[in-house]
Design an enzyme around this catalytic site. Structure first.
Site, mmCIF file in Angstrom:
data_model
loop_
_atom_site.group_PDB
_atom_site.id
_atom_site.type_symbol
_atom_site.label_atom_id
_atom_site.label_comp_id
_atom_site.label_asym_id
_atom_site.label_seq_id
_atom_site.Cartn_x
_atom_site.Cartn_y
_atom_site.Cartn_z
ATOM 1 N N GLY A 34 69.733 6.076 46.535
ATOM 2 C CA GLY A 34 70.411 6.865 45.501
ATOM 3 C C GLY A 34 71.177 7.999 46.187
ATOM 4 O O GLY A 34 71.392 7.979 47.413
ATOM 5 N N LYS A 67 65.699 -0.759 47.272
ATOM 6 C CA LYS A 67 64.741 -1.694 46.663
ATOM 7 C C LYS A 67 65.450 -2.922 46.081
ATOM 8 O O LYS A 67 64.962 -4.034 46.181
ATOM 9 C CB LYS A 67 63.936 -0.960 45.587
ATOM 10 N N GLN A 94 74.679 10.947 33.862
ATOM 11 C CA GLN A 94 75.857 11.170 33.024
ATOM 12 C C GLN A 94 76.354 12.612 33.075
ATOM 13 O O GLN A 94 77.428 12.914 33.571
ATOM 14 C CB GLN A 94 75.509 10.833 31.562
ATOM 15 N N GLY A 117 76.098 15.638 34.509
ATOM 16 C CA GLY A 117 76.843 16.267 35.577
ATOM 17 C C GLY A 117 75.982 16.897 36.625
ATOM 18 O O GLY A 117 74.810 16.554 36.783
ATOM 19 N N GLU A 167 75.040 22.713 29.055
ATOM 20 C CA GLU A 167 73.915 21.878 28.607
ATOM 21 C C GLU A 167 72.806 22.853 28.253
ATOM 22 O O GLU A 167 72.976 24.076 28.352
ATOM 23 C CB GLU A 167 73.501 20.868 29.695
ATOM 24 N N ASP A 206 57.071 4.055 43.723
ATOM 25 C CA ASP A 206 56.569 3.439 44.959
ATOM 26 C C ASP A 206 56.406 4.432 46.119
ATOM 27 O O ASP A 206 55.397 4.407 46.822
ATOM 28 C CB ASP A 206 57.504 2.304 45.409
ATOM 29 N N HIS A 249 63.501 13.347 28.168
ATOM 30 C CA HIS A 249 64.842 13.723 27.687
ATOM 31 C C HIS A 249 64.820 13.614 26.172
ATOM 32 O O HIS A 249 64.336 12.607 25.631
ATOM 33 C CB HIS A 249 65.891 12.791 28.279
ATOM 34 N N ARG A 282 64.803 21.492 27.557
ATOM 35 C CA ARG A 282 64.474 20.114 27.164
ATOM 36 C C ARG A 282 63.064 19.915 26.633
ATOM 37 O O ARG A 282 62.844 19.135 25.718
ATOM 38 C CB ARG A 282 64.631 19.195 28.361
ATOM 39 N N HIS A 308 62.297 10.823 31.467
ATOM 40 C CA HIS A 308 63.611 10.887 32.117
ATOM 41 C C HIS A 308 63.533 11.354 33.570
ATOM 42 O O HIS A 308 64.259 10.845 34.422
ATOM 43 C CB HIS A 308 64.490 11.841 31.314
ATOM 44 N N ARG A 332 62.665 20.955 34.186
ATOM 45 C CA ARG A 332 63.930 21.076 34.930
ATOM 46 C C ARG A 332 65.082 21.523 34.034
ATOM 47 O O ARG A 332 65.253 21.018 32.920
ATOM 48 C CB ARG A 332 64.267 19.719 35.540
ATOM 49 N N SER A 342 69.293 18.358 38.974
ATOM 50 C CA SER A 342 68.664 17.379 39.866
ATOM 51 C C SER A 342 69.626 16.838 40.926
ATOM 52 O O SER A 342 69.262 16.707 42.089
ATOM 53 C CB SER A 342 68.071 16.223 39.070
ATOM 54 N N LEU A 343 70.869 16.527 40.533
ATOM 55 C CA LEU A 343 71.803 15.992 41.525
ATOM 56 C C LEU A 343 72.081 17.040 42.593
ATOM 57 O O LEU A 343 72.131 16.734 43.796
ATOM 58 C CB LEU A 343 73.110 15.539 40.861
HETATM 59 C C1 SIN Z 1 72.099 14.270 30.755
HETATM 60 O O1 SIN Z 1 73.252 13.920 30.918
HETATM 61 O O2 SIN Z 1 71.660 14.675 29.678
HETATM 62 C C2 SIN Z 1 71.158 14.163 31.899
HETATM 63 C C3 SIN Z 1 71.449 15.174 32.889
HETATM 64 C C4 SIN Z 1 70.180 15.558 33.575
HETATM 65 O O3 SIN Z 1 69.181 14.868 33.467
HETATM 66 O O4 SIN Z 1 70.179 16.636 34.183
#
Ligand code: SIN
Length: 523
Positions: free
Chosen positions: A26, A47, A59, A61, A125, A219, A240, A288, A349, A384, A389-390
Site C-alpha cells: 500500500g 498479498k 477517498q 484525502g 472533514e 496478518d 466509519h 468519528r 474502517h 483518528r 492516516s495517509l
Molecule cells: C473518508 O473519506 O471518509 C475516509 C478518510 C479517512 O479514513 O481518513
C-alpha cells in the site's frame, strides 16, 4: 503458539536475499521503498495484486498543514479527536513534516486537485477546524497517490514488487529480525533481509461490516504476536460512520466519504429527521467515534437498518464532479444522490492500534520496522482524525527509510542466519482432522460485530474471549491446508489480543466505548 517455522526446513524452502524486505504494497510500503537508497536491493511483498489494497480505495484525502496553515490547530484537532491520549511528540512530528511529505508526493508525480489559479483545493472533514484536506480526482485520492507510486516503483531497478505472496512469519534470532518466511507459488520462501518493514495494513476483515479490502486480516500483526513483538493501543478500532448500507455483508462495504459531510451533507434518521444536534454541537462534523455511536443509537432506537445521508442540497454537476466515484457507485445501486438520500451504516474502517513503534518507526525487535495502519505511532490516540492516516504513512515511512539507510551501512552483517529448525522438527506435532475454517471465519466476524463493535460490555467481551480461546486451543496444532486456513488463525490471534486489551484497559475512551466504564451515556 504455532509458528509456521515448525512446518518447513531449509531443504523445503527457497532462499532469497535482500537488503530490505517490505511486507505490504500500500502507500506505506511503496513510499518507504522509494525513500530508501537506490543501491539497496528491496523486495516489496504484496498479498495479492498491487492494486488490492485499502490505500487504493482511500477517498476523502490527505490532511496536511501547508503554506500559511496554523500547525498548532492541526495538532489540537488531532488530539481533540483522539481524546487526548495521543502521543504528542508523534503528533507534532506528523504535523511539522506534513508539508514536506506533500511536496515529496508532488515530486513523485501526484497531482493534487487545484483551482483555476493553481491553488490547492482544501476541504473539511469531521473535527477539522480549518479546511486542510488535499485530494486527487475528487474522491479518488488513494488511487491517485498509488498510481504515481506504482509508476515510480516500476521504474526503480532496485525494487522488486512481488504479488501473491502470503507472508507467514518473522524469522528472528535473539530478538533480531532476519527476514520473512512466506508462502509463494506453492512453496515456502525465506526472504532473508538485513532490515524488514511491516506495512501490512489493517484488520477490517475481522468484522463482517467493514470498508476494508478482503486481504486485510491482520496478518502482519499476527506475525508480530507470534514473534513477541510489542503491540500498543489494541483496544482502539475506528468505525466509519457512513458506509453504504447493503444487505450483502460478505464483501466490503462501499465508503461514503466523510468529505461528503465536509461539503455540508446531513444525516437523517428513518423518520427523515436530522439528529446529530442531540449528540454533539459539531453535528455531522463531530469526531468519528461520536458520529458512529450516534448513528448506531438512532438505528437501535428506531429498529431500522440504517440512517440516511442527505446530499440533495447539491446539484448533479457538483456531486458528479466532486464525488465521481461515490456518485457512480450510488447510481449503480439505483440512487441519484442529487434527489435520493443515501442509506448508510457505521462499519469498521481503521485500526488505531498495532505494532508499537517509535518516532523512527522502529519496533522493539532489532531490524524490524512497521509503518502505516499495522503500526502504532500513537498519533491517533483513541480515535483518528479524518484523513490523518495517509499522511502518517508517508511521514513515518520516510522516517523509517531514513533510519534504515543510516543503520544498514554501519550494521552490515553478511552472514544472516539460516532458518533454525532444531527445535521445530518439520512434522512433529502436526495433526490432521477436519475443522471447518470457513465457518470459523464467519463465526469470528459475527462475534466481533456483536461483542467488539461500537458499544462494548464486559460480559459479552468475556464470552467472546472464551470462544476465541477455545478455537485457538483447537486449531493451534493443526496442519493448515491452505493460506486461507492460516489467515483464519491470524484473525483469531489478533482478535484475542484486541479483546484482552479492552478487558485489561478497564476504561472507556474514544473508540473504546465500554458501557460499564463510560462516564456518559452513548455519546
Ligand atoms: C473518508 O473519506 O471518509 C475516509 C478518510 C479517512 O479514513 O481518513
Amino acid at each position: 503458539m504455532k509458528r509456521y517455522l515448525a512446518y518447513y526446513n531449509e531443504n523445503h524452502c527457497e532462499n532469497r536475499n535482500y537488503d530490505v524486505v517490505i511486507v505490504g504494497a500500500g502507500i506505506g510500503g511503496l513510499y518507504t521503498s522509494l525513500m530508501l537508497p537506490k543501491n539497496l536491493k528491496i523486495a516489496v511483498l504484496s498479498k495479492k495484486d498491487i492494486y488490492d489494497s485499502d490505500s487504493c480505495m482511500a477517498q476523502g484525502g490527505i490532511a496536511a498543514s501547508i503554506q500559511d496553515d496554523n500547525r498548532k490547530l492541526h495538532v489540537e484537532d488531532t488530539i481533540n479527536a483522539g481524546c487526548y491520549v495521543n502521543n504528542l511528540e508523534a503528533v507534532n512530528t506528523l504535523v511539522d513534516e506534513s508539508e514536506e511529505a506533500i511536496e515529496s508526493l508532488i515530486k513523485l508525480g501526484v497531482n493534487f486537485d487545484r483551482d483555476l489559479k493553481g491553488n490547492f483545493y482544501r476541504s473539511f472533514e469531521g473535527n477539522h477546524s480549518i479546511p486542510r484536506i488535499l485530494h486527487v480526482n475528487g474522491d479518488s485520492t488513494g488511487k491517485g497517490i498509488m498510481d504515481a507510486l506504482i509508476k515510480e516503483v516500476k521504474n526503480a531497478p532496485n525494487i522488486e514488487v512481488i504479488p501473491n505472496v502470503f507472508a507467514l512469519d518473522i524469522i528472528e534470532e535473539d530478538n533480531k529480525c532476519n527476514g520473512i518466511v512466506a508462502y509463494y507459488k506453492d512453496k515456502f520462501v525465506y526472504f532473508k533481509s538485513r532490515q524488514c518493514v511491516m506495512a501490512s495494513g489493517g484488520i477490517g476483515q475481522l468484522f463482517s461490516k467493514t470498508t476494508n479490502a478482503d486481504i486485510l486480516t491482520g496478518d502482519g500483526i499476527a506475525m508480530a504476536i507470534r514473534a513477541n513483538v510489542e503491540l500498543d493501543n489494541m483496544e482502539y478500532i475506528q468505525f466509519h460512520p457512513t458506509a453504504f448500507y447493503s444487505q450483502d455483508f460478505d464483501n466490503k462495504l462501499f465508503l461514503i466519504s466523510e468529505a461528503v459531510r465536509g461539503e455540508g451533507a446531513m444525516l437523517r434518521n428513518s423518520s427523515g429527521k436530522r439528529f446529530m444536534k442531540k449528540y454533539d454541537n459539531r453535528m455531522e462534523l463531530a469526531p468519528r467515534d461520536i458520529v458512529a455511536r450516534a448513528i448506531s443509537h438512532e438505528i437501535d432506537k428506531s429498529n431500522s437498518n440504517c440512517v440516511y445521508l442527505d446530499a440533495t442540497m447539491y446539484n448533479r454537476d457538483f456531486l458528479k464532479n466532486r464525488f465521481n466515484k461515490i456518485y457512480s457507485e450510488c447510481k449503480n445501486n439505483g440512487l441519484q444522490i442529487e434527489k435520493d438520500y443515501i442509506p448508510v451504516i457505521p462499519a469498521e474502517h481503521y485500526f488505531m492500534g498495532g505494532i508499537k513503534v517509535d518516532l523512527y518507526s522502529r519496533t522493539n525487535m532489532t531490524n524490524l520496522y512497521a509503518v502505516g495502519e499495522c503500526a502504532c505511532t500513537g498519533v491517533h490516540g483513541a480515535n483518528r482524525l479524518a484523513s490523518n492516516s495517509l499522511i502518517e504513512a508517508v511521514v513515518f515511512g520516510k522516517r523509517a527509510a531514513g533510519d534504515i539507510s543510516k543503520r544498514i551501512n554501519y550494521d552490515f552483517e553478511d552472514n544472516i542466519s539460516t532458518i533454525n529448525t532444531r527445535n521445530n522438527p518439520p512434522n512433529k506435532g502436526r495433526q490432521e482432522f477436519d475443522v471447518d475454517f470457513l465457518k470459523l471465519r464467519i463465526d469470528l466476524k459475527k462475534l466481533m460485530d456483536s461483542s467488539v463493535g461500537i458499544i462494548r460490555n464486559i460480559d459479552k467481551l468475556q464470552n467472546a474471549l472464551n470462544f476465541v480461546d477455545e478455537v485457538l486451543f483447537k486449531i493451534e496444532n493443526l496442519k493448515f491446508n491452505s493460506v486461507l486456513d492460516a489467515e483464519v488463525y491470524n484473525m483469531y490471534l489478533v482478535a484475542r489480543s484486541i479483546i484482552e486489551s479492552i478487558l485489561n484497559t478497564k476504561d472507556s475512551i474514544g473508540s473504546n466505548y465500554v458501557e460499564e466504564y463510560s462516564r456518559h451515556s452513548v455519546v
